[in-house]
Design a protein around this motif. Structure first.
Motif, PDB file in Angstrom:
ATOM      1  N   SER A  23      69.776  79.586  38.362  1.00 27.21           N
ATOM      2  CA  SER A  23      68.922  78.572  38.895  1.00 27.21           C
ATOM      3  C   SER A  23      67.626  78.551  38.173  1.00 27.21           C
ATOM      4  N   THR A  24      66.681  79.408  38.528  1.00 27.92           N
ATOM      5  CA  THR A  24      65.433  79.338  37.793  1.00 27.92           C
ATOM      6  C   THR A  24      65.575  80.134  36.514  1.00 27.92           C
ATOM      7  N   LEU A  25      65.355  79.454  35.412  1.00 29.63           N
ATOM      8  CA  LEU A  25      65.529  80.077  34.106  1.00 29.63           C
ATOM      9  C   LEU A  25      64.266  79.920  33.281  1.00 29.63           C
ATOM     10  N   LEU A  26      64.079  80.842  32.368  1.00 23.93           N
ATOM     11  CA  LEU A  26      63.051  80.693  31.349  1.00 23.93           C
ATOM     12  C   LEU A  26      63.735  80.067  30.146  1.00 23.93           C
ATOM     13  N   PHE A  94      79.146  77.839  45.056  1.00 26.25           N
ATOM     14  CA  PHE A  94      78.446  77.200  43.948  1.00 26.25           C
ATOM     15  C   PHE A  94      77.258  78.073  43.536  1.00 26.25           C
ATOM     16  N   VAL A  95      77.033  78.173  42.253  1.00 27.98           N
ATOM     17  CA  VAL A  95      75.815  78.819  41.745  1.00 27.98           C
ATOM     18  C   VAL A  95      75.265  77.914  40.656  1.00 27.98           C
ATOM     19  N   ALA A  96      74.184  77.251  40.937  1.00 29.45           N
ATOM     20  CA  ALA A  96      73.623  76.305  39.977  1.00 29.45           C
ATOM     21  C   ALA A  96      73.213  77.023  38.697  1.00 29.45           C
ATOM     22  N   GLY A  97      73.524  76.434  37.561  1.00 27.76           N
ATOM     23  CA  GLY A  97      73.080  76.976  36.292  1.00 27.76           C
ATOM     24  C   GLY A  97      74.138  77.736  35.524  1.00 27.76           C
ATOM     25  N   PHE A 121      82.060  89.637  29.138  1.00 31.25           N
ATOM     26  CA  PHE A 121      80.851  89.141  28.476  1.00 31.25           C
ATOM     27  C   PHE A 121      80.107  88.196  29.409  1.00 31.25           C
ATOM     28  N   LEU A 122      78.788  88.227  29.307  1.00 34.28           N
ATOM     29  CA  LEU A 122      77.938  87.396  30.154  1.00 34.28           C
ATOM     30  C   LEU A 122      77.218  86.380  29.275  1.00 34.28           C
ATOM     31  N   PRO A 123      77.153  85.132  29.699  1.00 31.66           N
ATOM     32  CA  PRO A 123      76.426  84.149  28.893  1.00 31.66           C
ATOM     33  C   PRO A 123      74.941  84.488  28.847  1.00 31.66           C
ATOM     34  N   VAL A 124      74.364  84.446  27.679  1.00 32.63           N
ATOM     35  CA  VAL A 124      72.924  84.678  27.551  1.00 32.63           C
ATOM     36  C   VAL A 124      72.185  83.446  28.082  1.00 32.63           C
ATOM     37  N   GLY A 125      71.247  83.682  28.971  1.00 36.14           N
ATOM     38  CA  GLY A 125      70.473  82.564  29.511  1.00 36.14           C
ATOM     39  C   GLY A 125      71.296  81.604  30.341  1.00 36.14           C
ATOM     40  N   MET A 126      72.366  82.092  30.936  1.00 35.15           N
ATOM     41  CA  MET A 126      73.275  81.277  31.743  1.00 35.15           C
ATOM     42  C   MET A 126      73.724  80.040  30.961  1.00 35.15           C
ATOM     43  N   MET A 127      73.504  78.847  31.497  1.00 33.36           N
ATOM     44  CA  MET A 127      74.047  77.656  30.836  1.00 33.36           C
ATOM     45  C   MET A 127      73.415  77.408  29.477  1.00 33.36           C
ATOM     46  N   GLN A 128      72.258  78.044  29.203  1.00 37.89           N
ATOM     47  CA  GLN A 128      71.636  77.871  27.883  1.00 37.89           C
ATOM     48  C   GLN A 128      72.488  78.467  26.778  1.00 37.89           C
ATOM     49  N   GLY A 129      73.388  79.360  27.179  1.00 40.47           N
ATOM     50  CA  GLY A 129      74.180  80.063  26.188  1.00 40.47           C
ATOM     51  C   GLY A 129      75.498  79.398  25.847  1.00 40.47           C
TER      52      GLY A 129
ATOM     53  N   MET B 233      63.617  70.907  41.295  1.00 38.86           N
ATOM     54  CA  MET B 233      65.001  71.284  41.041  1.00 38.86           C
ATOM     55  C   MET B 233      65.383  71.237  39.559  1.00 38.86           C
ATOM     56  N   PHE B 234      64.418  70.961  38.681  1.00 41.46           N
ATOM     57  CA  PHE B 234      64.682  71.150  37.255  1.00 41.46           C
ATOM     58  C   PHE B 234      64.818  72.651  37.028  1.00 41.46           C
ATOM     59  N   PRO B 235      65.801  73.084  36.252  1.00 45.93           N
ATOM     60  CA  PRO B 235      66.148  74.500  36.291  1.00 45.93           C
ATOM     61  C   PRO B 235      65.256  75.452  35.517  1.00 45.93           C
ATOM     62  N   PHE B 236      64.206  74.937  34.867  1.00 42.99           N
ATOM     63  CA  PHE B 236      63.409  75.833  34.035  1.00 42.99           C
ATOM     64  C   PHE B 236      61.985  75.982  34.543  1.00 42.99           C
ATOM     65  N   GLY B 237      61.501  77.207  34.488  1.00 45.10           N
ATOM     66  CA  GLY B 237      60.119  77.489  34.822  1.00 45.10           C
ATOM     67  C   GLY B 237      59.548  78.434  33.787  1.00 45.10           C
ATOM     68  N   ASP B 238      58.260  78.729  33.902  1.00 45.01           N
ATOM     69  CA  ASP B 238      57.639  79.658  32.965  1.00 45.01           C
ATOM     70  C   ASP B 238      56.617  80.492  33.720  1.00 45.01           C
ATOM     71  N   THR B 239      56.239  81.603  33.113  1.00 38.36           N
ATOM     72  CA  THR B 239      55.248  82.456  33.754  1.00 38.36           C
ATOM     73  C   THR B 239      53.905  81.728  33.830  1.00 38.36           C
ATOM     74  N   GLY B 240      53.148  82.044  34.861  1.00 39.06           N
ATOM     75  CA  GLY B 240      51.815  81.475  35.003  1.00 39.06           C
ATOM     76  C   GLY B 240      51.773  80.036  35.472  1.00 39.06           C
ATOM     77  N   GLU B 241      52.931  79.444  35.727  1.00 42.01           N
ATOM     78  CA  GLU B 241      52.972  78.037  36.138  1.00 42.01           C
ATOM     79  C   GLU B 241      53.282  77.932  37.623  1.00 42.01           C
ATOM     80  N   SER B 242      52.664  76.968  38.282  1.00 41.43           N
ATOM     81  CA  SER B 242      52.904  76.829  39.722  1.00 41.43           C
ATOM     82  C   SER B 242      53.171  75.392  40.149  1.00 41.43           C
ATOM     83  N   GLN B 243      53.401  74.499  39.193  1.00 43.90           N
ATOM     84  CA  GLN B 243      53.558  73.093  39.583  1.00 43.90           C
ATOM     85  C   GLN B 243      54.848  72.815  40.339  1.00 43.90           C
TER      86      GLN B 243
END
Lengths: 282, 378
Positions: A23-26, A94-97, A121-129, B233-243
């Protein structure tokens, strides 16, 4: 409870449900994906099954892919990609991402060998991989669909020109980009703070010790670099007064040795082993 | 008012409340707002919490999670307060002053070590997952949510208002609801190796716990990812951000679509149409984006149904509709926004504005005339 699922019948809904979506990804750059992977391959989907884990607490979906080309690592001819979620009987988790693998489709995959089960094997960065391959109907050229997050930025247009250029790149171009990313020398930026735990020490002379440490969290110092948690650092500690002054000289990132220039200090009380430090790169 | 199926090259201005005061409650939107959908006898049905009621608990091992900084920075908040704020951001959010969402959210007593978390109907928020298969190193996964769903298997959905009964929670609980597809368990798992902050603004090199929690709670309530880059619900975030603490219009409409208040029907208008291709006719799962024609901001997105049709609920206003690049395929289709790259304009300093202020031209095609949805609500 176990149900083997040949998902790749035509039943779209089943595929949709069984392939769970974190879900939340960098956001990771191509360089970071390549660095963080133990294996980078082109592969196509062979089969898929969904199982409870041994403790019957979690459902995981295992997708078997046949390797067509290897860009990094030394994989077997087939690999099993593990992702959380899936469908077993009436349980639809369901697991988003996560990657929604398509039957028989080709992918360029960025994978990490699972520390818990090295056969998976695990995808790096989930769907980013995962980059799905398709053949352009007009040009017959193979192209890749970039995963969600590789933003396309629109430019103002008018009238019927409301469909903007597609977020897809030729496979050949992408292969070159992967090669470039893999061959690019790594540099740890100045000022990077690296948290680590000292794992071992060995005497290396009077008041001197070789020290080995492991990073304790994932670091993304810039868009071109990732230092995964557990990466090994090596250095030399020298006793100065009541403290150990440690010069860190090298870090191993997924097997790639990267030179480092960093210092840290620790009180010379008790053993260095197990100490938690933050190393600042000069 | 006539419900029309039109090619998307139409001009339509969505009028104000009076124009949209028909049967707007919900609809079968195959993929719009990207909810978790189950196939009920050929009909894609979004999965909802029965009776719009949701209770969550904290997996508390007795000590605060070491990766959450609740002491440093400006006005740091206790962990549970942040989580409550995240859930409330969905339950209490309003759009243009209108409360459009009706969902009841409560916090129960803390738990530890549940034996069967994915199907026990206890909705757990955990910071204690040390399974390396869930959070491999170096992969930038900050948190994820498992959402367990069920749906009727004895034929097509009945008429709206039909009551359905499900037996869940290891067979221990009977759930009665009017939705043919339900969510009955959702667990939120934060990466124990990622650093979180409860400060405002968040500490540098830390993820904003409330933003991440808002995203994950959106999943727990039944929302999949959005392709709108500024949405929670956009799947990406970053450190230091709170929007991403605050739901965007796209998020609000999505959650209201699942759990509408009485205001939702009377306030919202609908843009509908059909995306077609000269080669295949209706295009399945095309990514449709509505842009505010005045501000130039992306308002919301959705995906088309199997026949290329779409309906998007929008607040009163004027919009441009844009169909984003379709991911071409060779017989494999497109099933979710995970197959899209995402897209933005206007909100990002790197993205050009959606509208050219010099020429007043916007991306997409202007649409006119209100169209009110008159379909079935499940």
């Amino acid at each position: 409870m176990k149900m083997r699922t040949q998902l790749f019948a035509v039943y779209v809904a089943l595929l949709w449900a069984a392939s769970a979506s974190a879900s939340t990804l960098l956001r990771m750059s191509l360089d970071q994906l390549a660095q963080a992977s133990t294996e980078v391959v082109r592969a196509h989907v062979v089969s898929q099954e969904t199982l409870w884990n041994h403790a019957h607490t979690r459902i995981y979906t295992y997708t078997t892919v046949a390797v067509d080309q290897t860009y990094k690592g030394n994989p077997a001819s087939t690999l099993i990609v593990q992702q959380p979620g899936g469908t077993i009987g009436k349980v639809h988790v369901f697991v988003a991402g996560t990657i929604q693998f398509h039957s028989q489709a080709g992918y360029v995959l960025f994978l990490e060998r699972s520390a818990a089960d090295p056969s998976k094997f695990l995808p790096v960065g989930m769907m980013q991989g995962a980059y799905r391959i398709y053949r352009d109907a007009t040009t017959q050229e193979e192209r890749l669909i970039l995963p969600l997050g590789f933003l396309t930025h629109g430019a103002p247009a008018s009238g019927a020109a409301s469909t903007i250029a597609g977020p897809a790149v030729p496979v050949r171009q992408f292969q070159r980009e992967i090669s470039t990313a893999l061959s690019r020398p790594l540099t740890i930026p100045h000022g990077t703070a690296i948290p680590l735990a000292i794992r071992s020490t060995q005497l290396a002379g009077v008041r001197r010790m070789d020290v080995q440490g492991r990073t304790t969290s994932d670091l993304f110092p810039n868009a071109g670099l990732v230092i995964p948690a557990g990466s090994a650092l090596s250095g030399m500690a020298e006793r100065v007064g009541d403290s150990w002054e440690i010069s860190w000289t090298e870090v191993s990132i997924r097997g790639k040795q990267v030179l480092l220039s960093a210092r840290s200090s620790a009180p010379a009380v008790g053993s260095l082993r197990g100490r938690l430090l933050v190393v600042n790169v000069r | 008012m006539v419900q029309a199926k039109r090619a998307f090259r139409i001009r339509l201005e969505v009028l104000a409340a009076a124009a949209g005061s028909l049967t707007l409650l919900g609809a079968i939107l195959a993929f719009a707002y990207t909810t978790y959908q189950n196939d009920v006898d050929g009909v894609p049905i979004p999965s909802r919490w029965a009776n719009a009621s949701f209770t969550w608990v904290l997996d508390n091992p007795g000590t605060p999670p070491g990766n959450v900084d609740t002491t440093d920075g400006t006005n740091p908040l206790p962990l549970k307060t942040v989580l409550i704020n995240a859930f409330n951001s969905w339950a209490t959010a309003s759009l243009n002053g209108m409360q459009l969402t009706n969902i009841s959210i409560a916090n129960g007593n803390d738990v530890t070590n549940l034996p069967n978390p994915q199907i026990d109907c206890t909705n757990v928020v955990s910071f204690n997952d040390n399974d390396p298969a869930d959070f491999p190193t170096g992969t930038a996964s900050i948190a994820f949510t498992t959402v367990s769903t069920d749906y009727i298997t004895n034929g097509a959905p009945g008429t709206p208002g039909t009551t359905y009964t499900f037996t869940e929670c290891n067979g221990l609980e009977t759930i009665t609801t009017t939705s043919p597809a339900i969510v009955y368990d959702a667990d939120i798992i934060f990466n124990p190796h990622a650093q979180f902050s409860t400060s405002t603004p968040p500490l540098s090199n830390h993820f904003d716990l409330q933003s991440v929690a808002a995203h994950e709670t959106g999943h727990a309530l039944g929302l999949d990812h959005s392709g709108v880059a500024h949405a929670v619900m956009f799947p990406f975030g970053d450190t230091g951000e709170s929007q991403q603490r605050t739901p965007s219009t796209d998020d609000l409409i999505a959650i209201s679509f699942l759990y509408p208040s009485s205001n939702f029907a009377s306030y919202m208008g609908t843009i509908s149409g059909q995306v077609t291709s000269p080669y295949i006719g209706g295009v399945y799962a095309a990514h449709v984006v509505a842009i505010d024609a005045i501000t130039g901001n992306v308002v919301l997105d959705g995906l088309t149904n199997s026949d290329g049709t779409y309906e998007l609920f929008v607040p009163p206003g004027s919009y441009n509709v844009l169909v984003l690049p379709l991911a071409p395929d060779d017989n494999h289709g497109i099933y979710s926004l995970s197959d899209f790259s995402g897209w933005t304009c206007g909100y990002d300093e790197n993205a050009p504005p959606c509208c050219d202020t010099g020429t007043a031209q916007c991306l997409g095609v202007p649409v006119t005339n209100p169209i009110n949805y008159t379909g079935k609500f499940f």
